[in-house]
Design an enzyme around this catalytic site. Sequence first.
Site, PDB file in Angstrom:
ATOM      1  CB  CYS A  14      -0.772   0.059   1.342  1.00  0.00           C
ATOM      2  SG  CYS A  14      -2.650  -0.253   0.807  1.00  0.00           S
ATOM      3  CB  CYS A  17       4.823   0.330   1.903  1.00  0.00           C
ATOM      4  SG  CYS A  17       3.557  -1.018   2.254  1.00  0.00           S
ATOM      5  CG  ASP A 445      16.246  30.055 -30.947  1.00  0.00           C
ATOM      6  OD1 ASP A 445      16.780  31.305 -31.205  1.00  0.00           O
ATOM      7  OD2 ASP A 445      16.785  29.174 -31.365  1.00  0.00           O
TER       8      ASP A 445
HETATM    9  P1  ADP Z   1      19.926  32.795 -32.663  1.00  0.00           P
HETATM   10  O1  ADP Z   1      20.181  31.431 -32.286  1.00  0.00           O
HETATM   11  O2  ADP Z   1      18.888  33.506 -32.440  1.00  0.00           O
HETATM   12  O3  ADP Z   1      20.312  33.208 -34.153  1.00  0.00           O
HETATM   13  P2  ADP Z   1      22.411  33.566 -31.690  1.00  0.00           P
HETATM   14  O4  ADP Z   1      22.859  34.213 -30.301  1.00  0.00           O
HETATM   15  O5  ADP Z   1      23.049  32.243 -31.788  1.00  0.00           O
HETATM   16  O6  ADP Z   1      21.125  33.678 -31.884  1.00  0.00           O
HETATM   17  O7  ADP Z   1      23.314  34.340 -32.766  1.00  0.00           O
HETATM   18  C1  ADP Z   1      22.985  35.887 -33.098  1.00  0.00           C
HETATM   19  C2  ADP Z   1      23.468  36.492 -34.376  1.00  0.00           C
HETATM   20  O8  ADP Z   1      25.019  36.283 -34.040  1.00  0.00           O
HETATM   21  C3  ADP Z   1      22.942  35.575 -35.524  1.00  0.00           C
HETATM   22  O9  ADP Z   1      21.812  35.905 -35.979  1.00  0.00           O
HETATM   23  C4  ADP Z   1      24.321  35.748 -36.536  1.00  0.00           C
HETATM   24  O10 ADP Z   1      23.733  37.053 -37.061  1.00  0.00           O
HETATM   25  C5  ADP Z   1      25.480  36.009 -35.654  1.00  0.00           C
HETATM   26  N1  ADP Z   1      26.238  34.965 -35.463  1.00  0.00           N
HETATM   27  C6  ADP Z   1      26.383  34.011 -34.424  1.00  0.00           C
HETATM   28  N2  ADP Z   1      27.230  33.055 -34.820  1.00  0.00           N
HETATM   29  C7  ADP Z   1      27.684  33.483 -36.155  1.00  0.00           C
HETATM   30  C8  ADP Z   1      28.271  32.685 -37.007  1.00  0.00           C
HETATM   31  N3  ADP Z   1      29.091  31.552 -36.683  1.00  0.00           N
HETATM   32  N4  ADP Z   1      28.835  33.298 -38.055  1.00  0.00           N
HETATM   33  C9  ADP Z   1      28.091  34.535 -38.448  1.00  0.00           C
HETATM   34  N5  ADP Z   1      27.411  35.091 -37.670  1.00  0.00           N
HETATM   35  C10 ADP Z   1      26.929  34.598 -36.388  1.00  0.00           C
HETATM   36 MG    MG Z   2      19.814  29.839 -31.505  1.00  0.00          MG
END
Ligand code: ADP
Ligand code: MG
Length: 754
Positions: A14, A17, A445
């Site tokens: 039960c 327990c 997101d």
């Molecule tokens: P989300 O996932 O909403 O796009 P992030 O924080 O991952 O947000 O990225 C924000 C922005 O930064 C992206 O939209 C891009 O413009 C820029 N960014 C991030 N990582 C890269 C990358 N590896 N190369 C080019 N741009 C980047």
């Molecule tokens: Mg992201």
Amino acid sequence: MKPQYTLKITGMHCASCAGIIEKTLKKIEGVESVIVNYASETLSISFDKKPIPTNILSSFTEKLGYSLSDRQTEEKIPSPTNTKHENIEIKEMKSTVISALPLAGISIIAMTWETLAQLNFVAEMPMVWEEFFHHLLPIIATYILFIIGKPYLLGVYRFFRFGSANMDTLIGIGTSVAFIYSFIISAFEDTLQPFLGENHTYYDVTIIVITFVALGKYLEMRSKQKTGDAIKLLLTLQAKTAIVVRNGVEQEIPIEEVVTGDHIIIKPAGKIPVDGTIIEGSSYIDESMITGEPMPVGKHVNDSVIAGTLNTTGSFTLIANKIGPETMLAHIIKMVTDAQNSKAPIQAMADKISSIFVPIILGIAGLTLLTWLTLGTYFLGLSQGLSFGLITFVSILVIACPCALGLATPTAIIVGVGKGAKEGILIKDAATLETLHKAKIVVVDKTGTVTEGKPTVSSINNYSQKEEKEIISIIASLEKKSEHPIAHALISYADNIQAPILPVDKFEIIKGKGLQGTIDTTKYFIGNTTLIKDLGHYFDEKTIEAETKQGKTPVILATQETILAIIMISDTIKPQATKAIKDIHNLGIRVIMLTGDNKNTSTYIASLAGITEVVAEVLPQDKQEHIRRLQENGDIVAMMGDGVNDAPALAQANVGIAMGNGTDVAIESAGITLLHGDISKLIKAIKLSRYTMRGIKQNLFWAFIYNIIGIPLASGLFYPIFGWLLNPIFAGFAMAASSVSVVTNSLRIKSKKL
Ligand code: ADP
Ligand code: MG
């Protein structure tokens, strides 16, 4: 947190327990915390320092009638044989119940005959028969009480020996008091006659109550087993063998012998034995059992496949990447098991009540007996007062058994979590399932959640003296080190035009903006407009406005001195996204897009999906702060993200929901993982949470109502007014029926359409 160990418990009869076992184990030195789950018959325990061996722990509980054993260790995938033990227990219970039923039948016939004769419906029982039953019933009662009723007697023993009372104690005291009383009456019939008059025996109460309770227990065990179906189904997905190629020879070997790097041949209609990548051939694969996605998915060389899924007609070779406990299937099984064993916050109340319930009931029953003996005897005479006192005493103990209360929450959670798993909704714990249905705001997101997360290059604007191929070469070399979806787009573009990859130095991610690194003594930056402005370059957003307003993301390549190129990236919105957002809105939930991407780009994508609230150009660390601000009014916020760079925000949200794409699911990081990255599963998850919580509330309501009505009725409170007195036999029936109905109600969640 200290490591948790899960042990299997046998001998629990039960829900209270659970409390006894928790208390006993907590007293042992070195034990830090213990949580017992009655529905799954497991406990999770942690220790201050060194773990205490199971057999030592078990020696403490065995005195009380419970034994502990190791569950399959975490390193191994549990196998379906695990459930064998449970089946044996149910089979034993079944044969016990079957042996008791005809005996109970005999006493029911005797009882009915006698009652009907008293009402002049049938003739009095012939003397011979009466004598026969007179001698037969004590024998049957002895068998039933001491053999079938052993667990309840053990409960009585525990009560007197250790002072721990549970539901078994209630049933045990009730039925043995009826037995002892009847035994005294029949043994000293002639001596007692002058004081008590013609007095009744209650062997039938002992017989029928124990049989009912045992029958109820058996039905409950059977349904309880059904609540765990989902896990059994997942366990059967695991292939037992694999065809590997070793030294050029094809051979079928047991799954345990497969090692990572093995080349495995999958024939048509074959099960995928491990997580791997296709190296030759192609096929359609049915992944519905893992992701809930009904259509078979086309897979080619370099695509990943998941253990437990089913090949259709093609054949191919894969290389084993993850085996045994590393596979996604093993993770899912572990996660579902853990979630089913976890306690929902709502259960805390039920637990608290059950723990104080039993002593209170014993008190009430004693008080009732005393009242009948004094007041009852005064008004009705000793004979009536005594037998009414006995009837009410036994009835209260039997009807008050809070079994249903203990089953109300965990059975519903087990069914809910299991149903989720079947739909590709992985729930981490009961608390998450409980919270989700209260969500007022869903934050999403953009990349990978609303969009496919597989962007492609749509245009390249080269402002430098360099060749376009050289520009791409520089970008791809730097992006090689990034995990961002944008990086994948740029790398595969470079692959296509065969731009060479150059060595990179001093690489660094610039969170939420982009990245930087040195090639050949030149320091390069790649990222969004914010990054470029941070560098001090003049940049007119208008030049790219036409494209961002169509949902394209700018990726800018620059040096310390100047902007070299702007590449526009486009990502398509998921086909289900628009409908999914509409459905969420229809549930009265606010949807907000929270993204690091460009404002225009995000607004456009949001408008396609039907999202009106957009917060763009947010740095990852600020996403968490945004969630916190939304929570300030006391609203429950769910956050849906890709689980990688959104981890802090997912953790801050009341419910973090990760999109699981492919095999690298960040299962542990979020409260809920939606497999196959399907945003429309969020509605299903919310509905599942609603149905589960509704089921739990119904269960708790009925379990309470039953006791609130049952106890005064059983105590004979209504006797002076209406002449109502509850026969203990009906109390037994009611108590069994209430447990069975709670489990049945939980099982109903299974058939709900999500
Ligand atoms: P989300 O996932 O909403 O796009 P992030 O924080 O991952 O947000 O990225 C924000 C922005 O930064 C992206 O939209 C891009 O413009 C820029 N960014 C991030 N990582 C890269 C990358 N590896 N190369 C080019 N741009 C980047
Ligand atoms: Mg992201």
